[in-house]
Motif scaffolding. Structure first.
Motif, PDB file in Angstrom:
ATOM      1  N   ILE A   1      81.115 -41.419  70.216  1.00 24.95           N
ATOM      2  CA  ILE A   1      80.004 -42.243  69.701  1.00 24.95           C
ATOM      3  C   ILE A   1      79.877 -42.051  68.179  1.00 24.95           C
ATOM      4  O   ILE A   1      79.705 -43.013  67.436  1.00 24.95           O
ATOM      5  N   VAL A   2      79.990 -40.791  67.745  1.00 26.73           N
ATOM      6  CA  VAL A   2      79.903 -40.509  66.291  1.00 26.73           C
ATOM      7  C   VAL A   2      81.022 -41.240  65.552  1.00 26.73           C
ATOM      8  O   VAL A   2      80.814 -41.801  64.478  1.00 26.73           O
ATOM      9  N   TRP A   3      82.221 -41.277  66.161  1.00 28.75           N
ATOM     10  CA  TRP A   3      83.346 -41.975  65.515  1.00 28.75           C
ATOM     11  C   TRP A   3      83.073 -43.477  65.419  1.00 28.75           C
ATOM     12  O   TRP A   3      83.423 -44.113  64.442  1.00 28.75           O
ATOM     13  N   LEU A   4      82.474 -44.012  66.502  1.00 32.56           N
ATOM     14  CA  LEU A   4      82.291 -45.463  66.545  1.00 32.56           C
ATOM     15  C   LEU A   4      81.067 -45.929  65.761  1.00 32.56           C
ATOM     16  O   LEU A   4      80.959 -47.106  65.430  1.00 32.56           O
ATOM     17  N   PHE A   5      80.165 -45.018  65.469  1.00 30.49           N
ATOM     18  CA  PHE A   5      78.905 -45.406  64.828  1.00 30.49           C
ATOM     19  C   PHE A   5      79.096 -46.158  63.501  1.00 30.49           C
ATOM     20  O   PHE A   5      78.448 -47.187  63.288  1.00 30.49           O
ATOM     21  N   PRO A   6      79.978 -45.674  62.594  1.00 31.55           N
ATOM     22  CA  PRO A   6      80.144 -46.424  61.328  1.00 31.55           C
ATOM     23  C   PRO A   6      80.604 -47.864  61.556  1.00 31.55           C
ATOM     24  O   PRO A   6      80.180 -48.763  60.838  1.00 31.55           O
ATOM     25  N   ILE A   7      81.461 -48.074  62.569  1.00 28.69           N
ATOM     26  CA  ILE A   7      81.938 -49.437  62.849  1.00 28.69           C
ATOM     27  C   ILE A   7      80.758 -50.286  63.327  1.00 28.69           C
ATOM     28  O   ILE A   7      80.551 -51.417  62.880  1.00 28.69           O
ATOM     29  N   TYR A   8      79.941 -49.703  64.214  1.00 29.39           N
ATOM     30  CA  TYR A   8      78.774 -50.410  64.739  1.00 29.39           C
ATOM     31  C   TYR A   8      77.795 -50.728  63.599  1.00 29.39           C
ATOM     32  O   TYR A   8      77.272 -51.847  63.517  1.00 29.39           O
ATOM     33  N   ALA A   9      77.577 -49.731  62.718  1.00 27.56           N
ATOM     34  CA  ALA A   9      76.632 -49.920  61.604  1.00 27.56           C
ATOM     35  C   ALA A   9      77.107 -51.032  60.675  1.00 27.56           C
ATOM     36  O   ALA A   9      76.312 -51.862  60.228  1.00 27.56           O
ATOM     37  N   THR A  10      78.427 -51.064  60.396  1.00 24.45           N
ATOM     38  CA  THR A  10      78.977 -52.120  59.532  1.00 24.45           C
ATOM     39  C   THR A  10      78.791 -53.484  60.181  1.00 24.45           C
ATOM     40  O   THR A  10      78.385 -54.458  59.537  1.00 24.45           O
ATOM     41  N   PHE A  11      79.076 -53.536  61.492  1.00 28.97           N
ATOM     42  CA  PHE A  11      78.945 -54.796  62.239  1.00 28.97           C
ATOM     43  C   PHE A  11      77.493 -55.294  62.188  1.00 28.97           C
ATOM     44  O   PHE A  11      77.224 -56.460  61.932  1.00 28.97           O
ATOM     45  N   LEU A  12      76.562 -54.343  62.398  1.00 28.73           N
ATOM     46  CA  LEU A  12      75.132 -54.666  62.408  1.00 28.73           C
ATOM     47  C   LEU A  12      74.683 -55.195  61.045  1.00 28.73           C
ATOM     48  O   LEU A  12      73.967 -56.191  60.951  1.00 28.73           O
ATOM     49  N   GLU A  13      75.169 -54.529  59.987  1.00 32.53           N
ATOM     50  CA  GLU A  13      74.805 -54.933  58.624  1.00 32.53           C
ATOM     51  C   GLU A  13      75.301 -56.346  58.318  1.00 32.53           C
ATOM     52  O   GLU A  13      74.584 -57.168  57.764  1.00 32.53           O
ATOM     53  N   ARG A  14      76.543 -56.628  58.748  1.00 33.38           N
ATOM     54  CA  ARG A  14      77.120 -57.957  58.491  1.00 33.38           C
ATOM     55  C   ARG A  14      76.350 -59.028  59.248  1.00 33.38           C
ATOM     56  O   ARG A  14      76.096 -60.106  58.723  1.00 33.38           O
ATOM     57  N   THR A  15      75.996 -58.703  60.519  1.00 35.06           N
ATOM     58  CA  THR A  15      75.261 -59.676  61.324  1.00 35.06           C
ATOM     59  C   THR A  15      73.926 -59.984  60.653  1.00 35.06           C
ATOM     60  O   THR A  15      73.521 -61.140  60.564  1.00 35.06           O
ATOM     61  N   ARG A  16      73.243 -58.955  60.160  1.00 34.84           N
ATOM     62  CA  ARG A  16      71.947 -59.149  59.488  1.00 34.84           C
ATOM     63  C   ARG A  16      72.113 -60.004  58.233  1.00 34.84           C
ATOM     64  O   ARG A  16      71.336 -60.914  57.982  1.00 34.84           O
ATOM     65  N   LYS A  17      73.159 -59.690  57.450  1.00 38.84           N
ATOM     66  CA  LYS A  17      73.411 -60.439  56.213  1.00 38.84           C
ATOM     67  C   LYS A  17      73.640 -61.910  56.526  1.00 38.84           C
ATOM     68  O   LYS A  17      73.096 -62.796  55.879  1.00 38.84           O
ATOM     69  N   ASN A  18      74.470 -62.154  57.574  1.00 36.90           N
ATOM     70  CA  ASN A  18      74.789 -63.529  57.949  1.00 36.90           C
ATOM     71  C   ASN A  18      73.536 -64.278  58.385  1.00 36.90           C
ATOM     72  O   ASN A  18      73.332 -65.434  58.015  1.00 36.90           O
ATOM     73  N   SER A  19      72.705 -63.586  59.188  1.00 33.54           N
ATOM     74  CA  SER A  19      71.506 -64.271  59.685  1.00 33.54           C
ATOM     75  C   SER A  19      70.542 -64.545  58.527  1.00 33.54           C
ATOM     76  O   SER A  19      69.886 -65.572  58.488  1.00 33.54           O
ATOM     77  N   ARG A  20      70.482 -63.601  57.550  1.00 27.87           N
ATOM     78  CA  ARG A  20      69.625 -63.813  56.380  1.00 27.87           C
ATOM     79  C   ARG A  20      70.143 -65.004  55.555  1.00 27.87           C
ATOM     80  O   ARG A  20      69.382 -65.828  55.078  1.00 27.87           O
ATOM     81  N   ALA A  21      71.480 -65.085  55.441  1.00 25.01           N
ATOM     82  CA  ALA A  21      72.083 -66.173  54.660  1.00 25.01           C
ATOM     83  C   ALA A  21      71.790 -67.527  55.318  1.00 25.01           C
ATOM     84  O   ALA A  21      71.566 -68.527  54.630  1.00 25.01           O
TER      85      ALA A  21
END
Lengths: 153, 500
Positions: free
Chosen positions: B478-498
């Motif tokens: 889970i610790v290994w995958l967390f940065p990938i999940y966090a990046t994905f989440l950030e991109r999704t938020r950015k896209n929805s804001r855009a």
């Protein structure tokens, strides 16, 4: 960080390739299982992976030019000082056995202090006293056989 | 109870008390000089611990680190430069209050709440470490492999800046740990015919190089070599701290527990504890607008947390042999150097040493009140020590310390090379603490991995069959995958804001 990330990431990728290449000369365990080479190969793969990520990141951030303000606050003349520290360590390695701890240490300290703008006489005095103190602590107190050299202490 | 008395007896030996006092003064001095960290102080202390018995060696690190973390608050309050990174979170608040003529109060709060935080951490260490050690008794090589992997992963997760750079620093440490004769076949790896490399990279010179020489190299570039401050009226520093304690008692409890918990997490140190406690404090405060402009509440919370974290850091180090931060990575090195293997067995075989460490935390934090008072009283003199004399002295101690371990100039070479590596890595945004953690945990990771593989006849699935192993493995993944999940989440938020 753009260009620096290219270089940094590139160095780690090169290190990964070097580790992988060297590990091919390591022997295997019975039954063809990897032995001493297994861990280094895993590390090599990870070096290449994360080095690649840093390079990619550098490529992205290169587009946004940033200025490193911390560098600008330091006087340009002081930028040689870190190199001097390494030269003094190298000098200690080269000369300590022959000239001895006391002479090598005192000379190295004096050079660095003068470079850091401590007056010459003060530098020499403090260096000799400090090295004598360190010599006493390690050699007499902790019984470390520090190189004696020319002084024949 | 017998072990507690034995531990107390060991601690009360005149020689050990002298070591505690000397290392406390040393910690206060180094901590109060801006630019010199507690880790640097620990690394320079190691050559001396090499010649000590286990108890004085360990208690010297305990007392030195407790004092250094507190002393970092002094220049933060007086010259707005944190003495150690752990004081950075509340530097603006400390200095702002000092500018308002409240320097004495700030420094009194720093002393008292650092001591309270340290004592809280010590209580948690004393209660949780033996319980965890009982659980750890059931661990086999599978669980130890995952623990080491989790410790390293957590180190990368909490590293400042880019996690990829943190990972590369950790990998460098792991690689350095592979140099020398390997554990499976006794084959020399990466030695290139050099006899000095057969025993591997010596931990102590490498560590002094990474932390000590790189700091020397950074400091010799600085413009300001001396600070000038007016003397502080130390007589009145404790005035009003009792009232503040009763007013903020729940803050102290919350921050003390938070700091200790952060300490228990492998890889997270006192600076992270202080920043987190600051953020939590600001969110919970009735006066959040004062944060950054002179909030005493912020100083109380963060100052309690960073000192309580220190004892927390020792929990994974003693129980599992997994360092909580860079200082406990050094502690693990010292334990190995003294022929003690950190882990649950140390609680069975050498409990008196463990009790002596517990008690050392209590003694050091009680001593912090008089010693802290002394440090505040002499702060103007300490800060006036010219760095252009102090830095060359540190260089000489570092070189002599590296030489003293094996009486070899080869180790001085290791010191220099690691100093260059540490300097350039920090300059380019790579954290250096993961290098040391990798160097310490590398042999544990590899040995347990290879043992597990050979035991399981190269069946990787067995790493997920034993319940605790599966749990630890799951958390690590889970610790290994967390940065990938966090990046994905950030991109999704950015896209929805855009889109909006």
């Amino acid at each position: 960080m753009g260009r620096k990330d290219y270089v940094g990431g590139g160095i780690f990728i090169a290190l990964g390739i070097f580790i992988a290449a060297t590990s091919f000369s390591f022997p295997e365990l019975d039954g063809g299982h990897p032995g001493p080479s297994l861990f280094p190969r895993v590390l090599a793969a990870l070096f290449i992976l994360f080095g690649g990520i840093v390079v990619l990141h550098g490529r992205r951030s290169a587009a946004v030019k940033t200025e490193d303000s911390s560098e600008d606050e330091r006087p340009p003349a002081n930028r040689f000082n870190p190199i001097l520290v390494i030269i003094l360590i190298a000098g200690f390695i080269a000369l300590a056995d022959t000239a001895g701890f006391f002479i090598t240490g005192s000379v190295a300290l004096t050079i660095l202090m003068i470079r850091l703008r401590v007056p010459a006489l003060k530098s020499v005095t403090i260096s000799i006293l400090l090295v004598a103190f360190i010599y006493t602590v390690f050699s007499k107190g902790l019984r470390v056989p520090l190189p004696i050299g020319y002084l024949g202490w | 109870m017998d072990f507690l008395i034995q531990g107390l007896g060991m601690l009360m030996a005149p020689k050990v008390l002298l070591v505690i006092c000397a290392s406390s003064l040393y910690g206060l001095f180094v901590g109060s000089i801006p630019g010199l960290s507690a880790t640097l102080a620990a690394s320079l202390l190691i050559p001396f611990t090499f010649f000590m018995d286990p108890v004085p060696a360990l208690v010297s690190i305990v007392s030195m680190s407790a004092m250094a973390i507190f002393a970092g608050d002094i220049p933060a309050a007086l010259v707005r430069i944190p003495g150690t990174p752990s004081s950075a979170a509340y530097t603006h608040d400390s200095f702002a209050l000092s500018q308002q003529g409240k320097a004495e109060m700030v420094l009194g709060v720093d002393v008292v709440f650092s001591a309270i935080g340290g004592l809280m951490g010590a209580v948690v260490l004393m209660t949780s470490a033996p319980l965890l050690a009982e659980v750890a008794m059931k661990f086999s090589s599978f669980e130890y492999f995952w623990l080491a992997a989790l410790g390293l992963s957590a180190t990368v997760m909490v590293s400042r800046g880019s996690q990829a750079k943190g990972a590369l620093a950790m990998l460098l440490g792991l690689f350095l740990s592979t140099i020398g004769v390997d554990i499976t076949l006794g084959y020399p790896r990466f030695t290139f015919g050099n006899v000095d490399l057969l025993n591997g990279i010596s931990f102590i010179p490498a560590m002094i190089g990474v932390f000590g020489i790189s700091e020397v190299m950074r400091n010799v570039m600085e413009k300001q070599m001396q600070y000038s401050i007016p003397p502080v009226k130390a007589g009145s520093i404790f005035k009003g701290t009792g009232k503040l304690f009763f007013r903020y008692k729940w803050n102290v409890l919350r921050s003390g527990l938070l700091g200790t918990f952060i300490g228990i997490l492998p890889g997270a140190g006192a600076d992270i504890a202080a920043w987190l406690a600051y953020a939590v404090s600001k969110r919970a405060s009735k006066e959040p607008e004062l944060y950054g402009k002179g909030s005493i509440e912020a100083i109380i919370d963060s100052g309690t947390a960073n000192n309580s974290c220190l004892a927390g850091d020792w929990v994974p180090a003693l129980v599992f042999g997994i360092p909580g931060d860079s200082i406990t990575a050094i502690v693990i090195g010292v334990l190995f150097m003294k022929g003690l293997r950190p882990g649950p067995m140390i609680f069975e075989q050498q409990p008196q040493i463990i009790y002596a460490v517990y008690l050392a935390f209590i003694v050091a934090n009680i001593l912090m009140i008089p010693f802290g008072y002394l440090a505040v009283k002499t702060s103007s003199q300490m800060l006036r020590v010219p760095k252009n004399i102090l830095i060359p002295a540190i260089l000489m101690f570092a070189v002599t310390g590296a030489f003293a371990i094996n009486n070899s100039v080869f180790d001085v070479g290791v010191l220099g090379v690691m100093g260059i590596v540490g300097y350039f890595m920090e300059k380019n945004g790579y954290p250096v603490a993961p290098i040391v953690l990798g160097l310490v945990l590398g042999p544990i990771l590899e040995q347990n991995f290879m043992t597990s593989m050979i035991k399981s006849d190269w069946n990787l699935m067995l790493f997920f069959v034993r319940p605790i192993s599966a749990l630890l493995g799951g958390i690590t993944v889970i610790v290994w995958l967390f940065p990938i999940y966090a990046t994905f989440l950030e991109r999704t938020r950015k896209n929805s804001r855009a889109r909006h």
